[in-house]
Design a protein around this motif. Structure first.
Motif, mmCIF file in Angstrom:
data_model
loop_
_atom_site.group_PDB
_atom_site.id
_atom_site.type_symbol
_atom_site.label_atom_id
_atom_site.label_comp_id
_atom_site.label_asym_id
_atom_site.label_seq_id
_atom_site.Cartn_x
_atom_site.Cartn_y
_atom_site.Cartn_z
ATOM 1 N N ALA A 114 0.829 -1.206 0.000
ATOM 2 C CA ALA A 114 0.000 0.000 0.000
ATOM 3 C C ALA A 114 0.863 1.255 0.000
ATOM 4 O O ALA A 114 0.598 2.216 -0.743
ATOM 5 C CB ALA A 114 -0.924 -0.014 1.211
ATOM 6 N N ALA A 115 1.886 1.249 0.846
ATOM 7 C CA ALA A 115 2.785 2.402 0.896
ATOM 8 C C ALA A 115 3.521 2.585 -0.430
ATOM 9 O O ALA A 115 3.707 3.709 -0.905
ATOM 10 C CB ALA A 115 3.787 2.243 2.041
ATOM 11 N N GLY A 116 3.918 1.463 -1.048
ATOM 12 C CA GLY A 116 4.633 1.524 -2.321
ATOM 13 C C GLY A 116 3.787 2.139 -3.423
ATOM 14 O O GLY A 116 4.296 2.897 -4.264
ATOM 15 N N VAL A 117 2.491 1.840 -3.435
ATOM 16 C CA VAL A 117 1.595 2.404 -4.451
ATOM 17 C C VAL A 117 1.551 3.927 -4.340
ATOM 18 O O VAL A 117 1.619 4.651 -5.341
ATOM 19 C CB VAL A 117 0.175 1.817 -4.316
ATOM 20 C CG1 VAL A 117 -0.817 2.600 -5.173
ATOM 21 C CG2 VAL A 117 0.168 0.347 -4.707
ATOM 22 N N VAL A 118 1.452 4.416 -3.092
ATOM 23 C CA VAL A 118 1.358 5.857 -2.884
ATOM 24 C C VAL A 118 2.692 6.553 -3.163
ATOM 25 O O VAL A 118 2.727 7.620 -3.794
ATOM 26 C CB VAL A 118 0.894 6.160 -1.439
ATOM 27 C CG1 VAL A 118 0.951 7.648 -1.140
ATOM 28 C CG2 VAL A 118 -0.519 5.642 -1.222
ATOM 29 N N VAL A 119 3.788 5.943 -2.711
ATOM 30 C CA VAL A 119 5.099 6.573 -2.831
ATOM 31 C C VAL A 119 5.647 6.462 -4.255
ATOM 32 O O VAL A 119 6.042 7.459 -4.870
ATOM 33 C CB VAL A 119 6.091 5.961 -1.821
ATOM 34 C CG1 VAL A 119 7.494 6.536 -2.022
ATOM 35 C CG2 VAL A 119 5.615 6.220 -0.395
ATOM 36 N N LEU A 137 18.717 19.735 3.238
ATOM 37 C CA LEU A 137 19.104 18.339 3.418
ATOM 38 C C LEU A 137 18.360 17.516 2.378
ATOM 39 O O LEU A 137 17.149 17.335 2.465
ATOM 40 C CB LEU A 137 18.763 17.858 4.822
ATOM 41 C CG LEU A 137 19.056 16.379 5.136
ATOM 42 C CD1 LEU A 137 20.546 16.079 4.958
ATOM 43 C CD2 LEU A 137 18.603 16.028 6.544
ATOM 44 N N ASP A 138 19.093 17.046 1.358
ATOM 45 C CA ASP A 138 18.503 16.259 0.283
ATOM 46 C C ASP A 138 18.658 14.777 0.609
ATOM 47 O O ASP A 138 19.774 14.283 0.798
ATOM 48 C CB ASP A 138 19.201 16.589 -1.037
ATOM 49 C CG ASP A 138 18.436 16.047 -2.242
ATOM 50 O OD1 ASP A 138 17.719 15.042 -2.074
ATOM 51 O OD2 ASP A 138 18.554 16.628 -3.332
ATOM 52 N N PHE A 139 17.549 14.053 0.674
ATOM 53 C CA PHE A 139 17.600 12.643 1.042
ATOM 54 C C PHE A 139 18.019 11.735 -0.110
ATOM 55 O O PHE A 139 18.415 10.590 0.121
ATOM 56 C CB PHE A 139 16.235 12.187 1.572
ATOM 57 C CG PHE A 139 15.874 12.803 2.891
ATOM 58 C CD1 PHE A 139 16.611 12.535 4.028
ATOM 59 C CD2 PHE A 139 14.796 13.665 2.989
ATOM 60 C CE1 PHE A 139 16.288 13.098 5.244
ATOM 61 C CE2 PHE A 139 14.451 14.244 4.196
ATOM 62 C CZ PHE A 139 15.204 13.961 5.331
ATOM 63 N N GLY A 140 17.923 12.226 -1.329
ATOM 64 C CA GLY A 140 18.371 11.450 -2.480
ATOM 65 C C GLY A 140 17.698 10.093 -2.580
ATOM 66 O O GLY A 140 16.473 9.987 -2.556
ATOM 67 N N TYR A 141 18.536 9.042 -2.658
ATOM 68 C CA TYR A 141 18.003 7.684 -2.807
ATOM 69 C C TYR A 141 17.258 7.198 -1.562
ATOM 70 O O TYR A 141 16.518 6.212 -1.617
ATOM 71 C CB TYR A 141 19.138 6.699 -3.123
ATOM 72 C CG TYR A 141 19.770 6.929 -4.471
ATOM 73 C CD1 TYR A 141 19.053 6.687 -5.639
ATOM 74 C CD2 TYR A 141 21.071 7.397 -4.574
ATOM 75 C CE1 TYR A 141 19.626 6.889 -6.886
ATOM 76 C CE2 TYR A 141 21.663 7.612 -5.817
ATOM 77 C CZ TYR A 141 20.924 7.359 -6.972
ATOM 78 O OH TYR A 141 21.495 7.582 -8.191
ATOM 79 N N PHE A 142 17.459 7.878 -0.429
ATOM 80 C CA PHE A 142 16.801 7.457 0.814
ATOM 81 C C PHE A 142 15.388 8.020 0.934
ATOM 82 O O PHE A 142 14.665 7.675 1.871
ATOM 83 C CB PHE A 142 17.622 7.906 2.032
ATOM 84 C CG PHE A 142 18.956 7.221 2.147
ATOM 85 C CD1 PHE A 142 19.046 5.923 2.624
ATOM 86 C CD2 PHE A 142 20.120 7.872 1.765
ATOM 87 C CE1 PHE A 142 20.271 5.288 2.729
ATOM 88 C CE2 PHE A 142 21.351 7.244 1.863
ATOM 89 C CZ PHE A 142 21.428 5.949 2.344
ATOM 90 N N SER A 143 15.000 8.898 0.022
ATOM 91 C CA SER A 143 13.693 9.554 0.152
ATOM 92 C C SER A 143 12.543 8.552 0.098
ATOM 93 O O SER A 143 11.602 8.634 0.906
ATOM 94 C CB SER A 143 13.522 10.614 -0.941
ATOM 95 O OG SER A 143 13.592 10.025 -2.224
ATOM 96 N N ILE A 144 12.603 7.604 -0.826
ATOM 97 C CA ILE A 144 11.522 6.610 -0.948
ATOM 98 C C ILE A 144 11.483 5.678 0.263
ATOM 99 O O ILE A 144 10.404 5.501 0.864
ATOM 100 C CB ILE A 144 11.653 5.816 -2.263
ATOM 101 C CG1 ILE A 144 11.312 6.725 -3.453
ATOM 102 C CG2 ILE A 144 10.742 4.585 -2.255
ATOM 103 C CD1 ILE A 144 11.425 6.061 -4.804
ATOM 104 N N PRO A 145 12.619 5.085 0.691
ATOM 105 C CA PRO A 145 12.570 4.232 1.893
ATOM 106 C C PRO A 145 12.101 4.981 3.133
ATOM 107 O O PRO A 145 11.321 4.441 3.933
ATOM 108 C CB PRO A 145 14.021 3.757 2.048
ATOM 109 C CG PRO A 145 14.603 3.855 0.684
ATOM 110 C CD PRO A 145 13.945 5.030 0.049
#
Length: 358
Positions: A114-119, A137-145
């Motif tokens: 469910a979270a993956g669909v929204v994100v 502060l840019d989260f980069g690749y960590f933004s989705i997790p």
């Protein structure tokens, strides 16, 4: 139009809940008493279906849209569509658990989907925050997790406090009303409308769920409310300052703090963090002598104070916000100490609180 939609959500919830109650008994989605639970008779679950059904009816009736809050650059599908699909996955997960008591891993898989669909599908993510003293502060690749962790964490936090009649529904309603007010102040029509519709659905359900409850919301309701609150909170405070990002954390102070203390407690006792126990806030208040209804109302009050603090925090200056956080942390510590002392020898304190409540 919004006022009419709220009436539709409220009435739909009142009408759907008895139907869901009969359906739950028919399919065997019931909650049986055990050592960890406070009810003494078999209770129907699946109440979350009534909340979801009434919400969906009103949501489709109004069809709230706002190009500022709903259009995300990285989205594959409209965020409104992603939210409904994610909510449906959460509802399916909750229904399966209420019927079959699926494993914690299976429930987590449903929440992640469910979270993956929204994100990933809807493009909702915490990509960066503006630091209070300058810089980004840019989260980069960590933004989705990080965004998925937030959604799953809040979803489970609401689920963990669902231990007394009307508790999770009431606390969620307070959080949703706070979110509605803050979205109104910020001019975010989509979040304001969606949160208000969900609050109206929850209030209608509380007519059957407040003590003594006639039906439980089950994981169907707790997971759905937690999921929706986590998503709407992110939509209201996406890509903002550190100070503003703290606002939804304050607003959800009761479920977040209860979950935090539960994790610390279980780690200290060398237990699995998913293992259930009877040491949550509502259990502690019951143990020191408060009645079922008094305990729920006390936690409602605490939730309302957190909501008010979030509203004040949203309008405060940087240093005013820091001061407010300090006062809140001190208040939480004092409350924990008072509850601990009252449970041992401070019976006069309990009697005083009861007198004030009357």
């Amino acid at each position: 139009m919004l006022y009419l939609t709220l009436v539709v959500a409220f009435i739909a919830s009142i009408l759907l809940t008895p139907l869901v109650k009969r359906f739950a008994f028919r399919i065997g989605a019931v909650d049986r008493p055990n050592y960890r639970k406070v009810h003494a008779r078999i209770m129907p679950r699946l109440g979350g279906l009534a909340i979801f059904g009434s919400f969906l009816i009103a949501y489709l009736f109004l069809q709230p849209k706002d190009p500022v809050s709903a259009a995300f650059e990285s989205s594959l599908i409209p965020i409104e569509t992603a939210i409904i699909i994610g909510a449906f996955l959460i509802i399916v997960t909750g229904v399966l658990d209420d019927m079959l008591e699926i494993t914690a891993k299976a429930k987590m898989l449903g929440q992640l989907a469910a979270a993956g669909v929204v994100v990933i599908g809807g493009g909702l993510e915490i990509s960066f925050i503006n630091l209070p003293f300058g810089g980004v502060l840019d989260f980069g690749y960590f933004s989705i997790p990080l965004t998925i962790i937030w959604i799953v964490g809040i979803t489970n936090a609401i689920n963990l406090i669902d231990g007394l009649d009307g508790l999770a529904a009431g606390v969620s309603t307070v959080a949703l009303l706070t979110l509605t007010a803050m979205a109104f102040i910020m001019g975010d029509i989509f979040v304001m409308s969606t949160a208000a519709i969900l609050a109206a659905s929850s209030i209608g359900f509380l007519f059957y769920n407040f003590h003594p409850a006639k039906i439980f919301m089950g994981d169907t309701g707790a997971l759905f409310l937690g999921f929706m609150i986590s998503v709407l909170a992110l939509m209201g405070f996406k890509n903002v300052t550190v100070v503003a990002l703290i606002i939804p954390i304050i607003m959800l102070g009761v479920p977040i703090s209860d979950t935090f203390f539960a994790i610390v407690r279980r780690v200290r006792e060398k237990k699995s963090i998913s293992e259930a126990d009877k040491s949550h806030l509502h259990h502690c208040l019951l143990n020191i002598g408060f009645s079922h209804s008094q305990t729920v109302l006390i936690i409602y009050g605490i939730s309302a104070l957190f909501g008010l603090a979030a509203l004040l925090f949203s309008q405060a200056t940087l240093w005013g916000g820091i001061l407010l956080i300090g006062v809140m942390l001190l208040a939480i510590e004092l409350f924990v100490e008072v509850v601990g002392l009252a449970g041992k020898n401070y019976r006069p304190l309990i009697n005083l609180v009861r007198m004030i409540g009357k």
